[in-house]
Design an enzyme around this catalytic site. Structure first.
Site, PDB file in Angstrom:
ATOM      1  N   GLU A   1       0.867  -1.192   0.000  1.00  0.00           N
ATOM      2  CA  GLU A   1       0.000   0.000   0.000  1.00  0.00           C
ATOM      3  C   GLU A   1       0.895   1.230   0.000  1.00  0.00           C
ATOM      4  O   GLU A   1       1.878   1.290   0.745  1.00  0.00           O
ATOM      5  CB  GLU A   1      -0.871  -0.030   1.275  1.00  0.00           C
ATOM      6  CG  GLU A   1      -1.593   1.268   1.579  1.00  0.00           C
ATOM      7  CD  GLU A   1      -2.428   1.201   2.874  1.00  0.00           C
ATOM      8  OE1 GLU A   1      -2.819   0.099   3.309  1.00  0.00           O
ATOM      9  OE2 GLU A   1      -2.666   2.269   3.453  1.00  0.00           O
TER      10      GLU A   1
ATOM     11  N   GLU B   1      -2.625  11.607   3.347  1.00  0.00           N
ATOM     12  CA  GLU B   1      -3.523  11.110   4.384  1.00  0.00           C
ATOM     13  C   GLU B   1      -3.458  12.092   5.545  1.00  0.00           C
ATOM     14  O   GLU B   1      -2.380  12.552   5.915  1.00  0.00           O
ATOM     15  CB  GLU B   1      -3.052   9.724   4.858  1.00  0.00           C
ATOM     16  CG  GLU B   1      -3.921   9.148   5.957  1.00  0.00           C
ATOM     17  CD  GLU B   1      -3.463   7.770   6.440  1.00  0.00           C
ATOM     18  OE1 GLU B   1      -2.302   7.399   6.155  1.00  0.00           O
ATOM     19  OE2 GLU B   1      -4.255   7.096   7.096  1.00  0.00           O
TER      20      GLU B   1
END
Ligand SMILES: *[C@@H]1O[C@H](CO)[C@@H](O)[C@H](O)[C@H]1NC(C)=O
Ligand SMILES: *[C@@H]1O[C@H](CO)[C@@H](O)[C@H](O)[C@H]1NC(C)=O
Ligand SMILES: *[C@@H]1O[C@H](CO)[C@@H](O)[C@H](O)[C@H]1NC(C)=O
Length: 358
Positions: free
Chosen positions: A139, A144
Protein backbone atom coordinates in the site's frame (compact mmCIF):
# COMPACT_ATOMS: atom_id res chain seq x y z
CA UNK A 1 0.54 -11.83 16.89
CA UNK A 2 1.65 -14.51 14.46
CA UNK A 3 2.87 -13.61 11.02
CA UNK A 4 0.10 -13.90 8.48
CA UNK A 5 2.13 -14.85 5.45
CA UNK A 6 5.05 -17.26 5.06
CA UNK A 7 7.77 -15.50 3.07
CA UNK A 8 7.92 -18.41 0.62
CA UNK A 9 4.62 -17.32 -0.85
CA UNK A 10 5.88 -13.84 -1.48
CA UNK A 11 8.77 -14.88 -3.65
CA UNK A 12 6.33 -16.53 -6.05
CA UNK A 13 4.88 -13.11 -6.82
CA UNK A 14 8.07 -11.66 -8.35
CA UNK A 15 7.22 -9.05 -10.90
CA UNK A 16 8.00 -9.57 -14.56
CA UNK A 17 8.13 -5.91 -15.55
CA UNK A 18 11.53 -4.74 -16.79
CA UNK A 19 13.51 -2.48 -14.45
CA UNK A 20 12.98 1.23 -14.83
CA UNK A 21 16.02 2.71 -16.51
CA UNK A 22 15.22 6.38 -16.78
CA UNK A 23 13.19 8.94 -14.93
CA UNK A 24 10.99 9.97 -17.85
CA UNK A 25 7.45 8.66 -18.14
CA UNK A 26 4.73 9.07 -20.78
CA UNK A 27 1.05 9.59 -20.08
CA UNK A 28 -1.08 6.45 -19.97
CA UNK A 29 -4.29 7.74 -18.36
CA UNK A 30 -5.89 11.16 -17.79
CA UNK A 31 -8.69 11.47 -15.24
CA UNK A 32 -10.09 14.93 -15.90
CA UNK A 33 -13.15 16.85 -16.98
CA UNK A 34 -16.47 15.25 -17.85
CA UNK A 35 -14.99 11.73 -18.10
CA UNK A 36 -13.21 11.90 -14.72
CA UNK A 37 -15.42 9.27 -13.05
CA UNK A 38 -15.61 6.80 -15.96
CA UNK A 39 -12.98 4.28 -14.92
CA UNK A 40 -13.40 3.94 -11.18
CA UNK A 41 -15.28 1.45 -9.02
CA UNK A 42 -17.47 2.89 -6.27
CA UNK A 43 -17.22 0.84 -3.07
CA UNK A 44 -20.98 0.64 -2.40
CA UNK A 45 -20.85 -0.65 1.19
CA UNK A 46 -20.41 0.58 4.72
CA UNK A 47 -16.77 1.13 5.80
CA UNK A 48 -15.80 -2.41 6.74
CA UNK A 49 -12.11 -1.57 6.27
CA UNK A 50 -11.25 1.09 8.84
CA UNK A 51 -14.40 1.14 11.01
CA UNK A 52 -15.42 4.62 9.91
CA UNK A 53 -19.01 5.72 10.59
CA UNK A 54 -19.88 5.94 6.91
CA UNK A 55 -21.59 4.29 3.98
CA UNK A 56 -19.49 4.47 0.84
CA UNK A 57 -22.21 4.99 -1.75
CA UNK A 58 -22.64 3.24 -5.10
CA UNK A 59 -22.00 5.07 -8.36
CA UNK A 60 -25.71 5.69 -8.90
CA UNK A 61 -26.22 6.99 -5.35
CA UNK A 62 -23.14 9.19 -5.69
CA UNK A 63 -24.59 10.68 -8.83
CA UNK A 64 -28.15 11.15 -7.58
CA UNK A 65 -27.07 12.68 -4.27
CA UNK A 66 -24.25 14.63 -5.88
CA UNK A 67 -21.45 13.19 -3.76
CA UNK A 68 -19.27 12.59 -6.83
CA UNK A 69 -19.72 14.86 -9.82
CA UNK A 70 -17.97 17.14 -12.25
CA UNK A 71 -18.59 20.78 -11.38
CA UNK A 72 -19.89 22.34 -14.60
CA UNK A 73 -18.46 25.77 -13.81
CA UNK A 74 -14.88 24.63 -13.13
CA UNK A 75 -14.77 21.24 -14.89
CA UNK A 76 -13.19 19.90 -11.68
CA UNK A 77 -14.14 16.59 -10.07
CA UNK A 78 -15.80 16.83 -6.65
CA UNK A 79 -15.76 13.90 -4.19
CA UNK A 80 -17.51 14.70 -0.93
CA UNK A 81 -19.22 13.76 2.29
CA UNK A 82 -22.99 14.29 2.56
CA UNK A 83 -23.37 17.75 4.14
CA UNK A 84 -27.11 18.11 3.66
CA UNK A 85 -28.65 15.19 5.64
CA UNK A 86 -29.35 14.76 9.33
CA UNK A 87 -28.19 11.27 10.27
CA UNK A 88 -30.21 9.44 12.96
CA UNK A 89 -28.42 7.92 15.94
CA UNK A 90 -26.91 4.51 15.12
CA UNK A 91 -26.77 5.24 11.41
CA UNK A 92 -23.88 6.24 9.20
CA UNK A 93 -23.23 9.26 7.03
CA UNK A 94 -22.88 8.86 3.25
CA UNK A 95 -19.55 9.48 1.57
CA UNK A 96 -17.43 8.15 -1.29
CA UNK A 97 -14.62 5.68 -1.84
CA UNK A 98 -13.49 5.16 -5.43
CA UNK A 99 -10.79 2.87 -6.76
CA UNK A 100 -9.35 2.77 -10.29
CA UNK A 101 -10.58 -0.18 -12.31
CA UNK A 102 -7.11 -0.60 -13.80
CA UNK A 103 -3.97 -1.15 -11.79
CA UNK A 104 -0.61 0.53 -12.33
CA UNK A 105 2.60 -1.48 -12.12
CA UNK A 106 6.15 -0.65 -11.08
CA UNK A 107 7.48 1.97 -13.47
CA UNK A 108 4.57 4.36 -13.04
CA UNK A 109 3.99 7.87 -11.73
CA UNK A 110 0.71 9.37 -10.60
CA UNK A 111 0.13 13.12 -10.44
CA UNK A 112 -2.83 14.59 -8.53
CA UNK A 113 -3.61 18.30 -8.85
CA UNK A 114 -6.20 19.46 -6.31
CA UNK A 115 -7.53 22.81 -5.15
CA UNK A 116 -9.26 21.57 -1.98
CA UNK A 117 -8.89 18.51 0.26
CA UNK A 118 -11.43 17.32 2.86
CA UNK A 119 -10.85 18.40 6.43
CA UNK A 120 -12.69 18.98 9.70
CA UNK A 121 -13.28 17.20 12.99
CA UNK A 122 -13.96 13.47 12.37
CA UNK A 123 -12.82 13.70 8.73
CA UNK A 124 -10.19 11.24 7.45
CA UNK A 125 -9.40 11.67 3.75
CA UNK A 126 -6.80 9.85 1.71
CA UNK A 127 -5.32 9.63 -1.78
CA UNK A 128 -3.53 6.30 -1.83
CA UNK A 129 -3.08 2.94 -3.52
CA UNK A 130 -3.24 -0.71 -2.72
CA UNK A 131 -2.69 -4.11 -4.30
CA UNK A 132 -5.76 -6.38 -4.43
CA UNK A 133 -3.88 -8.89 -2.25
CA UNK A 134 -3.00 -6.51 0.59
CA UNK A 135 -0.83 -6.79 2.64
CA UNK A 136 0.93 -8.81 -0.07
CA UNK A 137 1.59 -6.32 -2.84
CA UNK A 138 1.67 -3.36 -0.49
CA UNK A 139 0.00 0.00 0.00
CA UNK A 140 1.30 3.47 -0.92
CA UNK A 141 -0.26 6.44 0.89
CA UNK A 142 0.46 9.72 -0.89
CA UNK A 143 -1.87 11.97 1.09
CA UNK A 144 -3.52 11.11 4.38
CA UNK A 145 -4.64 13.35 7.23
CA UNK A 146 -7.19 13.51 10.03
CA UNK A 147 -9.41 16.02 11.78
CA UNK A 148 -7.76 19.46 12.10
CA UNK A 149 -4.19 18.18 12.05
CA UNK A 150 -1.68 20.80 10.84
CA UNK A 151 -0.11 18.57 8.17
CA UNK A 152 -0.74 15.51 6.02
CA UNK A 153 1.42 12.40 5.94
CA UNK A 154 2.80 9.84 3.48
CA UNK A 155 3.62 6.19 4.07
CA UNK A 156 3.85 2.55 3.04
CA UNK A 157 2.30 -0.62 4.45
CA UNK A 158 3.76 -4.01 3.51
CA UNK A 159 4.61 -7.51 4.64
CA UNK A 160 7.52 -7.97 7.04
CA UNK A 161 10.95 -7.03 5.67
CA UNK A 162 10.39 -3.61 4.08
CA UNK A 163 11.91 -0.65 5.91
CA UNK A 164 12.85 2.91 5.09
CA UNK A 165 16.65 3.02 4.82
CA UNK A 166 18.89 5.89 3.67
CA UNK A 167 16.14 8.01 2.12
CA UNK A 168 16.91 11.05 -0.01
CA UNK A 169 14.06 13.26 1.15
CA UNK A 170 13.39 16.79 2.30
CA UNK A 171 11.17 15.94 5.29
CA UNK A 172 12.87 15.42 8.63
CA UNK A 173 9.53 14.56 10.27
CA UNK A 174 9.90 10.78 10.27
CA UNK A 175 7.29 9.01 12.39
CA UNK A 176 8.28 5.39 11.78
CA UNK A 177 10.54 3.39 9.48
CA UNK A 178 9.19 -0.19 9.61
CA UNK A 179 6.58 -0.65 6.89
CA UNK A 180 5.49 -4.07 8.20
CA UNK A 181 1.71 -4.02 8.72
CA UNK A 182 2.13 -6.54 11.51
CA UNK A 183 4.03 -4.28 13.94
CA UNK A 184 3.11 -1.01 15.73
CA UNK A 185 -0.59 -1.68 15.07
CA UNK A 186 0.00 -1.32 11.36
CA UNK A 187 1.30 2.22 11.65
CA UNK A 188 3.43 1.69 8.54
CA UNK A 189 6.57 3.67 7.68
CA UNK A 190 5.32 7.23 7.89
CA UNK A 191 6.81 10.59 6.87
CA UNK A 192 4.96 13.79 7.72
CA UNK A 193 4.88 16.56 5.08
CA UNK A 194 6.61 19.63 6.55
CA UNK A 195 4.35 22.15 4.78
CA UNK A 196 1.28 23.21 6.74
CA UNK A 197 -0.28 23.91 3.34
CA UNK A 198 -0.42 20.13 2.80
CA UNK A 199 -3.82 19.88 4.54
CA UNK A 200 -6.77 21.80 5.90
CA UNK A 201 -7.81 25.37 5.25
CA UNK A 202 -4.19 26.28 4.52
CA UNK A 203 -4.11 23.94 1.52
CA UNK A 204 -6.92 25.70 -0.34
CA UNK A 205 -5.83 29.11 0.93
CA UNK A 206 -2.55 28.51 -0.89
CA UNK A 207 -4.44 27.63 -4.07
CA UNK A 208 -4.14 23.90 -3.53
CA UNK A 209 -1.23 21.88 -4.76
CA UNK A 210 0.12 18.83 -6.55
CA UNK A 211 1.26 15.42 -5.32
CA UNK A 212 3.56 13.30 -7.50
CA UNK A 213 4.05 9.64 -6.59
CA UNK A 214 6.79 7.63 -8.32
CA UNK A 215 6.64 3.85 -8.01
CA UNK A 216 9.95 2.70 -9.55
CA UNK A 217 12.28 -0.27 -9.31
CA UNK A 218 14.66 2.03 -7.42
CA UNK A 219 12.04 2.78 -4.78
CA UNK A 220 9.02 4.92 -4.00
CA UNK A 221 9.14 8.73 -3.84
CA UNK A 222 6.48 11.35 -3.16
CA UNK A 223 6.69 15.06 -3.94
CA UNK A 224 4.29 17.71 -2.69
CA UNK A 225 4.18 21.18 -4.26
CA UNK A 226 2.11 24.06 -2.98
CA UNK A 227 0.53 25.97 -5.87
CA UNK A 228 3.18 28.69 -5.90
CA UNK A 229 5.97 26.12 -6.30
CA UNK A 230 4.40 23.69 -8.77
CA UNK A 231 7.01 23.16 -11.52
CA UNK A 232 5.97 24.68 -14.87
CA UNK A 233 6.34 21.22 -16.48
CA UNK A 234 3.30 20.06 -14.50
CA UNK A 235 0.07 21.21 -16.12
CA UNK A 236 -3.27 20.03 -17.43
CA UNK A 237 -1.73 19.44 -20.86
CA UNK A 238 1.46 17.63 -19.87
CA UNK A 239 2.06 14.41 -21.84
CA UNK A 240 5.16 13.22 -20.02
CA UNK A 241 6.97 13.75 -16.75
CA UNK A 242 10.65 13.56 -15.89
CA UNK A 243 10.97 13.00 -12.16
CA UNK A 244 14.68 13.85 -12.25
CA UNK A 245 13.66 17.49 -12.76
CA UNK A 246 11.43 17.67 -9.67
CA UNK A 247 14.12 18.10 -7.03
CA UNK A 248 14.34 16.18 -3.77
CA UNK A 249 11.10 14.37 -2.88
CA UNK A 250 9.40 15.06 0.44
CA UNK A 251 9.51 11.33 1.21
CA UNK A 252 11.54 8.48 -0.27
CA UNK A 253 11.72 4.75 0.40
CA UNK A 254 14.70 3.38 -1.59
CA UNK A 255 14.72 -0.22 -2.80
CA UNK A 256 17.81 -0.85 -0.65
CA UNK A 257 15.53 -1.18 2.37
CA UNK A 258 12.51 -2.44 0.51
CA UNK A 259 12.77 -4.64 -2.54
CA UNK A 260 10.04 -3.38 -4.87
CA UNK A 261 9.45 -6.70 -6.64
CA UNK A 262 9.14 -8.54 -3.35
CA UNK A 263 6.84 -6.13 -1.48
CA UNK A 264 4.83 -4.36 -4.17
CA UNK A 265 2.48 -5.37 -6.97
CA UNK A 266 0.43 -3.28 -9.40
CA UNK A 267 -1.74 -0.83 -7.49
CA UNK A 268 -5.36 0.30 -7.62
CA UNK A 269 -5.40 4.08 -6.94
CA UNK A 270 -7.98 5.13 -4.37
CA UNK A 271 -9.66 8.34 -3.21
CA UNK A 272 -11.76 8.13 -0.11
CA UNK A 273 -13.16 10.09 2.80
CA UNK A 274 -14.18 8.25 5.93
CA UNK A 275 -15.29 9.62 9.32
CA UNK A 276 -13.94 8.72 12.77
CA UNK A 277 -12.81 5.07 12.53
CA UNK A 278 -9.49 3.56 13.52
CA UNK A 279 -7.35 6.66 12.95
CA UNK A 280 -9.40 9.90 13.03
CA UNK A 281 -11.71 8.55 15.73
CA UNK A 282 -9.07 7.09 18.04
CA UNK A 283 -9.61 9.16 21.18
CA UNK A 284 -5.90 9.93 21.61
CA UNK A 285 -5.71 11.21 18.02
CA UNK A 286 -9.11 12.94 17.92
CA UNK A 287 -8.44 14.91 21.10
CA UNK A 288 -5.21 16.35 19.66
CA UNK A 289 -7.14 18.77 17.46
CA UNK A 290 -10.87 18.40 18.22
CA UNK A 291 -13.16 18.41 21.22
CA UNK A 292 -16.22 16.33 22.00
CA UNK A 293 -17.10 12.85 20.80
CA UNK A 294 -16.33 11.99 17.19
CA UNK A 295 -19.56 10.17 16.27
CA UNK A 296 -22.05 11.87 18.58
CA UNK A 297 -20.93 15.44 18.09
CA UNK A 298 -20.01 15.35 14.40
CA UNK A 299 -21.31 12.41 12.32
CA UNK A 300 -24.86 12.69 13.69
CA UNK A 301 -24.52 16.39 14.43
CA UNK A 302 -25.07 19.31 12.10
CA UNK A 303 -24.54 18.42 8.43
CA UNK A 304 -22.64 21.70 8.13
CA UNK A 305 -19.81 19.99 10.03
CA UNK A 306 -18.99 18.60 6.58
CA UNK A 307 -19.04 21.76 4.46
CA UNK A 308 -15.27 21.40 4.03
CA UNK A 309 -15.23 17.62 3.64
CA UNK A 310 -14.63 17.49 -0.11
CA UNK A 311 -11.91 16.90 -2.68
CA UNK A 312 -11.89 19.41 -5.53
CA UNK A 313 -9.67 17.85 -8.18
CA UNK A 314 -8.23 19.56 -11.20
CA UNK A 315 -6.84 16.31 -12.65
CA UNK A 316 -5.24 12.98 -11.88
CA UNK A 317 -2.80 11.78 -14.53
CA UNK A 318 -0.96 8.47 -14.69
CA UNK A 319 2.38 8.08 -16.48
CA UNK A 320 4.32 4.94 -17.36
CA UNK A 321 7.36 3.47 -19.00
CA UNK A 322 7.32 0.86 -21.73
CA UNK A 323 4.10 -1.03 -22.40
CA UNK A 324 3.69 -2.85 -19.11
CA UNK A 325 2.44 -0.13 -16.79
CA UNK A 326 -1.32 -0.54 -17.07
CA UNK A 327 -2.82 -3.78 -15.80
CA UNK A 328 -6.25 -3.66 -17.38
CA UNK A 329 -9.31 -4.49 -15.31
CA UNK A 330 -10.13 -6.99 -18.07
CA UNK A 331 -7.19 -9.07 -16.83
CA UNK A 332 -7.72 -8.60 -13.12
CA UNK A 333 -8.46 -12.22 -12.32
CA UNK A 334 -7.58 -13.17 -8.76
CA UNK A 335 -4.19 -14.83 -8.38
CA UNK A 336 -4.06 -18.51 -7.43
CA UNK A 337 -2.54 -17.69 -4.06
CA UNK A 338 -4.65 -15.18 -2.22
CA UNK A 339 -4.08 -14.03 1.33
CA UNK A 340 -6.90 -13.54 3.78
CA UNK A 341 -7.51 -10.00 5.01
CA UNK A 342 -6.46 -8.94 8.46
CA UNK A 343 -9.14 -8.44 11.05
CA UNK A 344 -8.29 -4.79 11.61
CA UNK A 345 -11.17 -4.39 14.03
CA UNK A 346 -9.53 -6.79 16.47
CA UNK A 347 -6.67 -4.44 17.26
CA UNK A 348 -6.92 -3.17 20.78
CA UNK A 349 -5.64 0.27 19.86
CA UNK A 350 -5.93 2.31 16.72
CA UNK A 351 -4.23 1.48 13.47
CA UNK A 352 -3.03 3.81 10.76
CA UNK A 353 -3.54 1.69 7.66
CA UNK A 354 -6.27 2.98 5.46
CA UNK A 355 -7.64 -0.29 4.27
CA UNK A 356 -7.46 -4.01 4.21
CA UNK A 357 -8.00 -6.15 1.20
CA UNK A 358 -11.01 -5.62 -1.05
C1 LIG B 1 -16.26 -5.23 2.70
O1 LIG B 1 -17.44 -5.12 1.95
C2 LIG B 1 -17.26 -5.41 0.57
C3 LIG B 1 -18.54 -5.05 -0.16
O2 LIG B 1 -19.65 -5.65 0.44
C4 LIG B 1 -16.87 -6.87 0.42
O3 LIG B 1 -16.67 -7.17 -0.94
C5 LIG B 1 -15.58 -7.13 1.18
O4 LIG B 1 -15.27 -8.50 1.16
C6 LIG B 1 -15.70 -6.65 2.62
N1 LIG B 1 -14.36 -6.68 3.23
C7 LIG B 1 -14.12 -7.12 4.44
C8 LIG B 1 -12.71 -7.04 4.91
O5 LIG B 1 -15.01 -7.59 5.16
C1 LIG C 1 4.50 12.46 13.12
O1 LIG C 1 5.58 13.27 13.56
C2 LIG C 1 5.28 14.67 13.53
C3 LIG C 1 6.56 15.40 13.89
O2 LIG C 1 7.11 14.92 15.06
C4 LIG C 1 4.15 14.97 14.47
O3 LIG C 1 3.86 16.35 14.43
C5 LIG C 1 2.94 14.17 14.06
O4 LIG C 1 1.89 14.34 14.98
C6 LIG C 1 3.28 12.68 13.98
N1 LIG C 1 2.16 11.97 13.39
C7 LIG C 1 1.53 10.99 14.02
C8 LIG C 1 0.39 10.38 13.28
O5 LIG C 1 1.82 10.59 15.14
C1 LIG D 1 -22.16 21.66 1.42
O1 LIG D 1 -20.82 21.72 0.97
C2 LIG D 1 -20.66 22.42 -0.25
C3 LIG D 1 -19.20 22.33 -0.58
O2 LIG D 1 -18.91 21.02 -0.99
C4 LIG D 1 -21.15 23.85 -0.13
O3 LIG D 1 -21.07 24.47 -1.39
C5 LIG D 1 -22.58 23.87 0.36
O4 LIG D 1 -22.99 25.20 0.59
C6 LIG D 1 -22.67 23.08 1.66
N1 LIG D 1 -23.99 23.12 2.28
C7 LIG D 1 -25.12 22.62 1.73
C8 LIG D 1 -26.35 22.75 2.55
O5 LIG D 1 -25.15 22.09 0.65
Amino acid sequence: MTRMVPLGLVTLCLNIVAPVAGASYDIVKDFAGSSFFDDWDFFGSFDNLTNGDVNFVSASQAQSSRLAFVDSSTNHAIVKVDNTSMVPFNEKRNTVRISTKDRYAVGSVWVADMVHVPFGCSVWPAWWSQSPNWPTGGEIDTFEAVNLAPRSQMGLHTLQGCTQQNPTQSSTLINSTDCNHDVNNNQGCIVTTPSTASYGQAFSAAGGGVWVTEYAETGISVWFFERSSVPSSISGTMSSIDTSTLGTPVANWPSGGCNMDQFFEAQHLILDITLCGDFAGAPAVFSQTCSGVCYNDYVIGSPSNYDNAYFDINFIKIFGTGGNTVISSQNNAAPALSIRPLAVASFATFVYAIGTVL
